[in-house]
Design a protein around this motif. Structure first.
Motif, PDB file in Angstrom:
ATOM      1  N   TYR A  24      -1.839   5.293   7.395  1.00 19.04           N
ATOM      2  CA  TYR A  24      -1.090   4.258   6.675  1.00 19.04           C
ATOM      3  C   TYR A  24      -0.894   3.106   7.662  1.00 19.04           C
ATOM      4  O   TYR A  24       0.104   3.049   8.361  1.00 19.04           O
ATOM      5  CB  TYR A  24       0.280   4.764   6.222  1.00 19.04           C
ATOM      6  CG  TYR A  24       0.251   5.780   5.115  1.00 19.04           C
ATOM      7  CD1 TYR A  24       0.331   5.369   3.790  1.00 19.04           C
ATOM      8  CD2 TYR A  24       0.172   7.131   5.386  1.00 19.04           C
ATOM      9  CE1 TYR A  24       0.328   6.292   2.764  1.00 19.04           C
ATOM     10  CE2 TYR A  24       0.164   8.070   4.361  1.00 19.04           C
ATOM     11  CZ  TYR A  24       0.235   7.634   3.059  1.00 19.04           C
ATOM     12  OH  TYR A  24       0.237   8.558   2.048  1.00 19.04           O
ATOM     13  N   ASP A  63       3.104   8.411  10.041  1.00 15.40           N
ATOM     14  CA  ASP A  63       2.255   7.895   8.965  1.00 15.40           C
ATOM     15  C   ASP A  63       1.245   6.883   9.480  1.00 15.40           C
ATOM     16  O   ASP A  63       0.205   6.675   8.864  1.00 15.40           O
ATOM     17  CB  ASP A  63       3.105   7.247   7.862  1.00 15.40           C
ATOM     18  CG  ASP A  63       3.848   8.268   7.014  1.00 15.40           C
ATOM     19  OD1 ASP A  63       3.566   9.470   7.138  1.00 15.40           O
ATOM     20  OD2 ASP A  63       4.712   7.848   6.225  1.00 15.40           O
ATOM     21  N   CYS A  76      -5.668   4.937  -5.972  1.00 17.23           N
ATOM     22  CA  CYS A  76      -4.966   5.789  -5.015  1.00 17.23           C
ATOM     23  C   CYS A  76      -4.458   7.040  -5.720  1.00 17.23           C
ATOM     24  O   CYS A  76      -3.905   6.971  -6.819  1.00 17.23           O
ATOM     25  CB  CYS A  76      -3.792   5.016  -4.414  1.00 17.23           C
ATOM     26  SG  CYS A  76      -2.632   6.055  -3.513  1.00 17.23           S
ATOM     27  N   TYR A 117      -2.969   6.586   0.460  1.00 20.78           N
ATOM     28  CA  TYR A 117      -2.615   5.228   0.887  1.00 20.78           C
ATOM     29  C   TYR A 117      -2.603   4.303  -0.321  1.00 20.78           C
ATOM     30  O   TYR A 117      -3.598   4.149  -1.019  1.00 20.78           O
ATOM     31  CB  TYR A 117      -3.609   4.712   1.931  1.00 20.78           C
ATOM     32  CG  TYR A 117      -3.383   3.255   2.280  1.00 20.78           C
ATOM     33  CD1 TYR A 117      -2.322   2.878   3.101  1.00 20.78           C
ATOM     34  CD2 TYR A 117      -4.203   2.254   1.766  1.00 20.78           C
ATOM     35  CE1 TYR A 117      -2.093   1.544   3.410  1.00 20.78           C
ATOM     36  CE2 TYR A 117      -3.983   0.916   2.070  1.00 20.78           C
ATOM     37  CZ  TYR A 117      -2.934   0.570   2.890  1.00 20.78           C
ATOM     38  OH  TYR A 117      -2.706  -0.742   3.187  1.00 20.78           O
ATOM     39  N   CYS A 170       2.377   1.194   8.100  1.00 21.41           N
ATOM     40  CA  CYS A 170       3.547   1.857   8.684  1.00 21.41           C
ATOM     41  C   CYS A 170       3.589   1.660  10.201  1.00 21.41           C
ATOM     42  O   CYS A 170       4.516   2.117  10.856  1.00 21.41           O
ATOM     43  CB  CYS A 170       3.522   3.357   8.380  1.00 21.41           C
ATOM     44  SG  CYS A 170       3.893   3.752   6.671  1.00 21.41           S
ATOM     45  N   TYR A 173      -1.967  14.762   7.287  1.00 22.92           N
ATOM     46  CA  TYR A 173      -2.785  13.616   7.687  1.00 22.92           C
ATOM     47  C   TYR A 173      -3.738  14.032   8.794  1.00 22.92           C
ATOM     48  O   TYR A 173      -4.893  13.626   8.816  1.00 22.92           O
ATOM     49  CB  TYR A 173      -1.917  12.450   8.165  1.00 22.92           C
ATOM     50  CG  TYR A 173      -0.916  11.975   7.147  1.00 22.92           C
ATOM     51  CD1 TYR A 173      -1.229  11.940   5.799  1.00 22.92           C
ATOM     52  CD2 TYR A 173       0.344  11.564   7.524  1.00 22.92           C
ATOM     53  CE1 TYR A 173      -0.313  11.508   4.861  1.00 22.92           C
ATOM     54  CE2 TYR A 173       1.276  11.128   6.593  1.00 22.92           C
ATOM     55  CZ  TYR A 173       0.934  11.109   5.273  1.00 22.92           C
ATOM     56  OH  TYR A 173       1.842  10.681   4.347  1.00 22.92           O
ATOM     57  N   LYS A 177      -7.723   5.241   6.402  1.00 22.60           N
ATOM     58  CA  LYS A 177      -6.806   5.483   5.295  1.00 22.60           C
ATOM     59  C   LYS A 177      -7.012   6.872   4.697  1.00 22.60           C
ATOM     60  O   LYS A 177      -8.137   7.329   4.532  1.00 22.60           O
ATOM     61  CB  LYS A 177      -7.014   4.435   4.212  1.00 22.60           C
ATOM     62  CG  LYS A 177      -6.704   3.044   4.655  1.00 22.60           C
ATOM     63  CD  LYS A 177      -7.056   2.051   3.556  1.00 22.60           C
ATOM     64  CE  LYS A 177      -7.052   0.660   4.129  1.00 22.60           C
ATOM     65  NZ  LYS A 177      -8.127  -0.156   3.643  1.00 22.60           N
TER      66      LYS A 177
END
Length: 155
Positions: free
Chosen positions: A143, A137, A72, A102, A146, A87, A98
């Motif tokens: 993510y 997120d 990551c 992430y 989340c 994002y 992802k």
């Protein structure tokens, strides 16, 4: 009732700390942060400052050993650079899923570790675990850990 609040030092978790203190009183609240191999330590410094502001007991747990195999871009050992794009832009370019920042199952690891810590420091008392995951997120599965579905499953 006690509360253990996951604290990154960011806006979302700081609001959780403030709400927990307001609801339960500072004597019933502790915070926990995580070293997970992140490239920066700013969040750990800020989390400690928030705990100090409220005079709360603060714990720091390490997840570095678990995440050392991840590439990551947020992690020190990564070969990837952090993409400085929203994002929404990353999802528009690459589709849903992802994003490069992430960290695999990070919130799951944090919640599980916090549960173990809560049982250790409050063995005879009920303890809520508070997390302030930002809803944006979870958009487009950037993510997934989340999302409200993930949090409900962990609950």
């Amino acid at each position: 009732m006690k509360a253990l609040v996951l604290s990154s030092g960011g806006a979302d978790s700081t609001v959780c700390v403030a709400l927990a203190v307001e609801k339960l009183g500072r004597e019933n609240v502790a915070t926990v942060s995580f070293e997970y191999g992140q490239k920066h330590d700013k969040e750990l410094i800020c989390a400690q400052k928030i705990a100090d502001f409220y005079s709360l007991k603060h714990f720091v747990l390490s997840l570095e050993n678990i995440l050392k195999f991840s590439d990551c871009s947020l992690l020190k050992n990564s070969t990837q650079a952090i993409e400085h794009k929203s994002y929404a832009d990353q999802i528009a370019e690459k589709g849903e899923g992802k994003v490069s920042t992430y960290v695999p199952f990070r919130n799951g690891l944090m919640l599980s570790s916090a549960a173990a810590l809560a049982q250790s420091i409050y063995p005879e008392e009920d303890c809520e675990i508070w997390i302030g995951a930002h809803a944006d997120d979870a958009a487009g599965q950037a993510y997934a850990d989340c999302s409200s579905e993930f949090t409900q499953a962990m609950d």
